[in-house]
Scaffold this active site. Structure first.
Site: not given
Ligand code: PEP
Length: 240
Positions: A9-11, A96, A164, A170, A204, A225
């Protein structure tokens, strides 16, 4: 060996030109990884056509980060599930926590799932409790509330559910293996009568903690992410 799905997920980490450049600079590495595992990339909307063009004939899958709950019509600024299918997406993330934080409800998310299934795009539905809900011990109840409207609208078409925990996104914090075991078992039990459901963990994930998650029998893949924006880290996650 289990074939995990790694969803990157490149957001909105990069603007369009830099995002496309990030993809083209690492295309070879992503292609090699896609011979070892299922890789799906989720760039921002405007990068989708260019990256889809580059991915023609590739085993790397493409996904969008959201879609409209409406089929088509007067919805300024929204993107329909039909457009997402037309651009070549196999997957689309919905629900999300970064979208739920903007007011998206479980019913809206269920409508998005319906739109995606109508257009043969596989939804990746994110569910997860906040830090406060976790502290109150109501995680399983929250997950049930988030899942129930979804389970009412799905058939036996492929669906992905990503657990999640909001507090893990994050933050470099992750749930304990015991908690993950209990929670994913609960989700697996709730969804047991539906065929074609894959469970992901997200929050994370990095090259150091991935192995522990791979010990969990219910996990079919990972939503990643910030670590997915570092190609070396992403490679280590996939290859660990
Ligand atoms: C996400 O936002 O879907 C995610 C898993 O982010 P991160 O890996 O940065 O925690």
């Amino acid at each position: 060996m289990k074939q995990y799905l790694y969803a990157a997920n490149w957001k909105m980490y990069l603007p369009m030109q830099e995002e496309i450049l990030f993809f083209t600079s690492h295309k070879q590495e992503f292609t090699e990884l896609s011979t070892q595992a299922s890789i799906a990339l989720f760039p921002s909307y405007l990068s989708l056509p260019a990256i889809a063009q580059e991915l023609q004939g590739s085993s790397i899958k493409l996904g969008a980060q959201d879609c409209s709950a409406a089929p088509l019509g007067a919805y300024t600024g929204q993107v329909s599930a039909r457009s997402i299918a037309q651009v070549g997406c196999t997957y689309c993330i919905v629900g999300h926590s970064e979208r739920r934080a903007l007011g998206e409800t479980n019913d809206i998310i269920a409508q998005k799932v319906t739109r995606l299934l109508e257009n043969s795009v596989t939804p990746i539905v994110c569910i997860g409790e906040t830090a406060q809900e976790n502290a109150q011990g109501v995680t399983l109840t929250i997950l049930e509330m988030q899942l129930e409207p979804i389970l009412k609208v799905i058939s036996d078409k492929p669906l992905v559910i990503a657990y999640e925990p909001v507090w893990a996104i994050g933050t470099n914090r992750t749930p304990t293996s015991t908690d993950i075991e209990k929670i994913l078992l609960h989700i697996a039990t709730m969804t047991a009568h539906h065929k074609n459901i894959t469970l992901l963990y997200g929050g994370s994930i990095d090259k150091d903690n991935i192995k522990e998650f791979k010990n969990n029998a219910h996990i079919g893949g990972f939503l990643i992410g910030h670590a997915s924006m570092d190609s070396q880290e992403f490679k280590k996650i996939v290859q660990s």
